[in-house]
Design a protein around this motif. Structure first.
Motif, mmCIF file in Angstrom:
data_model
loop_
_atom_site.group_PDB
_atom_site.id
_atom_site.type_symbol
_atom_site.label_atom_id
_atom_site.label_comp_id
_atom_site.label_asym_id
_atom_site.label_seq_id
_atom_site.Cartn_x
_atom_site.Cartn_y
_atom_site.Cartn_z
ATOM 1 N N ILE A 259 0.836 -1.207 0.000
ATOM 2 C CA ILE A 259 0.000 0.000 0.000
ATOM 3 C C ILE A 259 0.873 1.261 0.000
ATOM 4 C CG2 ILE A 259 -1.685 1.334 1.308
ATOM 5 C CD1 ILE A 259 -2.804 -1.331 2.338
ATOM 6 N N VAL A 260 1.886 1.268 0.860
ATOM 7 C CA VAL A 260 2.790 2.419 0.923
ATOM 8 C C VAL A 260 3.539 2.578 -0.398
ATOM 9 C CG1 VAL A 260 4.849 3.362 2.033
ATOM 10 C CG2 VAL A 260 3.056 2.291 3.420
ATOM 11 N N GLY A 261 4.028 1.456 -0.936
ATOM 12 C CA GLY A 261 4.762 1.512 -2.197
ATOM 13 C C GLY A 261 3.893 1.993 -3.349
ATOM 14 N N ALA A 262 2.649 1.507 -3.389
ATOM 15 C CA ALA A 262 1.725 1.913 -4.443
ATOM 16 C C ALA A 262 1.434 3.406 -4.393
ATOM 17 C CB ALA A 262 0.430 1.120 -4.332
ATOM 18 N N ARG A 263 1.287 3.925 -3.157
ATOM 19 C CA ARG A 263 0.988 5.346 -2.995
ATOM 20 C C ARG A 263 2.199 6.214 -3.313
ATOM 21 N NH1 ARG A 263 -2.917 8.893 -3.772
ATOM 22 N NH2 ARG A 263 -2.892 10.632 -2.300
ATOM 23 N N LEU A 264 3.368 5.840 -2.804
ATOM 24 C CA LEU A 264 4.568 6.621 -3.061
ATOM 25 C C LEU A 264 4.901 6.675 -4.549
ATOM 26 C CD1 LEU A 264 6.975 5.585 -0.148
ATOM 27 C CD2 LEU A 264 5.799 7.768 -0.470
ATOM 28 N N TYR A 265 4.762 5.552 -5.206
ATOM 29 C CA TYR A 265 5.026 5.477 -6.651
ATOM 30 C C TYR A 265 4.129 6.460 -7.394
ATOM 31 C CZ TYR A 265 5.588 3.224 -11.255
ATOM 32 O OH TYR A 265 5.840 2.945 -12.577
ATOM 33 N N TYR A 266 2.847 6.480 -7.027
ATOM 34 C CA TYR A 266 1.888 7.365 -7.689
ATOM 35 C C TYR A 266 2.198 8.833 -7.387
ATOM 36 C CZ TYR A 266 -2.564 9.318 -9.228
ATOM 37 O OH TYR A 266 -3.521 10.053 -9.878
ATOM 38 N N VAL A 267 2.472 9.116 -6.130
ATOM 39 C CA VAL A 267 2.709 10.503 -5.713
ATOM 40 C C VAL A 267 3.971 11.066 -6.368
ATOM 41 C CG1 VAL A 267 3.324 11.968 -3.751
ATOM 42 C CG2 VAL A 267 1.462 10.316 -3.539
ATOM 43 N N TYR B 56 0.213 17.684 -5.123
ATOM 44 C CA TYR B 56 0.052 17.522 -3.679
ATOM 45 C C TYR B 56 0.730 18.674 -2.934
ATOM 46 C CZ TYR B 56 -1.495 12.896 -5.035
ATOM 47 O OH TYR B 56 -2.184 11.872 -5.629
ATOM 48 N N ASN B 57 -0.013 19.219 -1.967
ATOM 49 C CA ASN B 57 0.465 20.386 -1.238
ATOM 50 C C ASN B 57 0.728 20.127 0.244
ATOM 51 O OD1 ASN B 57 0.192 22.144 -3.543
ATOM 52 N ND2 ASN B 57 -2.026 22.012 -3.231
ATOM 53 N N SER B 58 0.342 18.945 0.731
ATOM 54 C CA SER B 58 0.543 18.656 2.146
ATOM 55 C C SER B 58 0.665 17.158 2.375
ATOM 56 C CB SER B 58 -0.633 19.193 2.975
ATOM 57 O OG SER B 58 -1.819 18.481 2.681
ATOM 58 N N LEU B 59 1.152 16.809 3.567
ATOM 59 C CA LEU B 59 1.295 15.398 3.929
ATOM 60 C C LEU B 59 -0.073 14.720 4.003
ATOM 61 C CD1 LEU B 59 3.077 13.055 4.844
ATOM 62 C CD2 LEU B 59 2.875 13.909 7.198
ATOM 63 N N ILE B 60 -1.084 15.436 4.442
ATOM 64 C CA ILE B 60 -2.434 14.884 4.543
ATOM 65 C C ILE B 60 -2.929 14.452 3.167
ATOM 66 C CG2 ILE B 60 -4.833 15.360 5.153
ATOM 67 C CD1 ILE B 60 -2.978 15.090 7.533
ATOM 68 N N GLU B 61 -2.700 15.272 2.164
ATOM 69 C CA GLU B 61 -3.114 14.940 0.805
ATOM 70 C C GLU B 61 -2.353 13.724 0.281
ATOM 71 O OE1 GLU B 61 -2.688 18.314 -1.681
ATOM 72 O OE2 GLU B 61 -4.326 19.452 -0.751
ATOM 73 N N ILE B 62 -1.094 13.614 0.663
ATOM 74 C CA ILE B 62 -0.270 12.499 0.183
ATOM 75 C C ILE B 62 -0.760 11.162 0.736
ATOM 76 C CG2 ILE B 62 2.026 11.456 0.352
ATOM 77 C CD1 ILE B 62 3.179 14.269 0.110
ATOM 78 N N ILE B 63 -1.132 11.137 2.011
ATOM 79 C CA ILE B 63 -1.525 9.861 2.623
ATOM 80 C C ILE B 63 -3.012 9.549 2.444
ATOM 81 C CG2 ILE B 63 0.313 10.031 4.320
ATOM 82 C CD1 ILE B 63 -1.735 10.924 6.368
ATOM 83 N N ASP B 64 -3.787 10.484 1.898
ATOM 84 C CA ASP B 64 -5.224 10.270 1.707
ATOM 85 C C ASP B 64 -5.458 9.481 0.422
ATOM 86 O OD1 ASP B 64 -7.940 10.281 1.635
ATOM 87 O OD2 ASP B 64 -8.175 12.441 1.366
ATOM 88 N N ILE B 65 -5.848 8.211 0.555
ATOM 89 C CA ILE B 65 -6.050 7.341 -0.614
ATOM 90 C C ILE B 65 -7.527 7.040 -0.848
ATOM 91 C CG2 ILE B 65 -3.774 6.281 -0.376
ATOM 92 C CD1 ILE B 65 -5.144 3.864 0.893
ATOM 93 N N ARG B 66 -8.401 7.787 -0.206
ATOM 94 C CA ARG B 66 -9.833 7.521 -0.345
ATOM 95 C C ARG B 66 -10.324 7.770 -1.763
ATOM 96 N NH1 ARG B 66 -12.125 11.122 4.434
ATOM 97 N NH2 ARG B 66 -10.513 12.479 3.517
ATOM 98 N N GLU B 67 -9.646 8.668 -2.482
ATOM 99 C CA GLU B 67 -10.054 8.971 -3.847
ATOM 100 C C GLU B 67 -9.166 8.277 -4.881
ATOM 101 O OE1 GLU B 67 -12.806 10.548 -4.566
ATOM 102 O OE2 GLU B 67 -13.188 10.774 -2.419
ATOM 103 N N GLY B 68 -8.499 7.216 -4.442
ATOM 104 C CA GLY B 68 -7.638 6.486 -5.373
ATOM 105 C C GLY B 68 -6.222 7.020 -5.347
ATOM 106 N N GLY B 69 -5.473 6.725 -6.403
ATOM 107 C CA GLY B 69 -4.088 7.171 -6.463
ATOM 108 C C GLY B 69 -3.111 6.119 -5.998
ATOM 109 N N LEU B 70 -3.315 4.862 -6.418
ATOM 110 C CA LEU B 70 -2.413 3.762 -6.094
ATOM 111 C C LEU B 70 -1.915 3.149 -7.399
ATOM 112 C CD1 LEU B 70 -4.475 1.998 -3.270
ATOM 113 C CD2 LEU B 70 -2.548 3.544 -2.967
ATOM 114 N N ALA B 71 -0.624 2.934 -7.491
ATOM 115 C CA ALA B 71 -0.037 2.380 -8.711
ATOM 116 C C ALA B 71 0.446 0.959 -8.447
ATOM 117 C CB ALA B 71 1.113 3.252 -9.186
#
Length: 295
Positions: free
Chosen positions: A66-74, A81-96
């Motif tokens: 999960i962390v890898g998928a999110r970091l890859y996408y970000v 992305y403008n903040s850490l909150i936006e980076i860790i928020d995966i409710r709207e997708g954003g996983l690679a």
């Protein structure tokens, strides 16, 4: 002319547990992980690997994926992305998925090393299970109405897509236009890949590592073409799609590893654990005994 349509998207929520919604995406991801785990555990017993090995491995691999998928996408969408909150928020997708695979493979490598188990043995057992998870996970994309392709022309719809189930094509109706169900293409490609890997496992019994590396090549080959249809691709620069470039590199890398391991004698054990060196040593002993008799 594109195929026009007028359907509402399906509800993304699978079930509501009080104030907490359980989304189809999360449910299908976990279902794929569970089925894949059961398949891997059953096979690990057959190959004399401890029955709890994969259960324990998943405790570390799932969070890492999960962390890898999110970091890859970000990383490839950093400007959004403008903040850490936006980076860790995966409710709207954003996983690679490539990020998830890289992270989970690294975890599996170090875990296998810590347990003094062959990484290639673990990877070969897990390969079909990974495809099972990917196959079901794409249906989560379907329920989210994401990861679809470009608009379908009317002629293409009439020649092929109209024969697909209506309940599938209805959710491919985006902004009044029918789109390619690329989730379905990849899901079916994964299903066919599972059959190929199981054939290698039970009928061919190849050298250790071949099944996992075949998975890498199979998935990457299909992803190159399917990614070209998608509308939500990550881009490296210009028109270079990240997933296509990574897939090409993975195919080349997997092919090189197969060649390198065989050439340098690092693949002398078959999938089921049979050592090829035993057969060679027996033949050498026979040849040596024959030579002695002749003398």
């Amino acid at each position: 002319m594109y195929q026009a349509c007028a359907y509402e998207a399906y509800d993304r929520v699978f079930i509501e547990l009080g104030p907490f919604p359980v989304y189809w995406y999360g449910f299908l991801i976990m279902l794929g992980a569970l089925i894949g785990l059961l398949v891997a555990v059953r096979e690990s017993k057959r190959l004399n690997l401890h029955k709890d090995f994969f259960i324990d491995l998943l405790v570390f691999a799932i969070p890492a994926a999960i962390v890898g998928a999110r970091l890859y996408y970000v990383i490839f969408q950093w400007e959004n992305y403008n903040s850490l909150i936006e980076i860790i928020d995966i409710r709207e997708g954003g996983l690679a998925i490539h990020g998830a695979l890289i992270a989970s493979v690294l975890v599996a490598y170090f875990y296998a090393k810590a347990k003094k188990v062959s990484f290639w043995k673990v990877a070969d057992i897990a390969a079909p299970s990974i495809l099972i998870g990917q196959m079901l996970g794409r249906w989560g994309n379907f329920m989210n109405q994401e990861a679809y392709g470009g608009p379908i022309t009317q002629s293409a719809y009439e020649s092929f897509h109209q024969y697909l189930p209506n309940w599938i094509m209805q959710n491919m109706c985006v902004d009044g236009v029918m789109h390619h169900p690329t989730f379905l293409y990849e899901s079916m490609w994964s299903l066919l890949g599972i059959a190929v890997l199981l054939y290698l496992r039970y009928k061919v019994n190849p050298r250790r590592g071949i099944i996992f590396l075949s998975y890498v090549i199979w998935y990457s080959f299909g992803r190159i073409f399917i990614e070209g249809l998608r509308t939500d691709s990550l881009y490296l620069f210009g028109e270079i799609r990240v997933a296509q470039l990574i897939s090409i590199l993975l195919i080349a890398g997997a092919a090189f590893v197969i060649y390198y391991r065989k050439k340098n004698g690092y693949a002398e054990v078959l999938y089921d654990g049979t050592s090829l060196n035993k057969g060679k040593s027996k033949n050498n002993k026979k040849n040596n005994s024959k030579k002695k008799k002749k003398k």
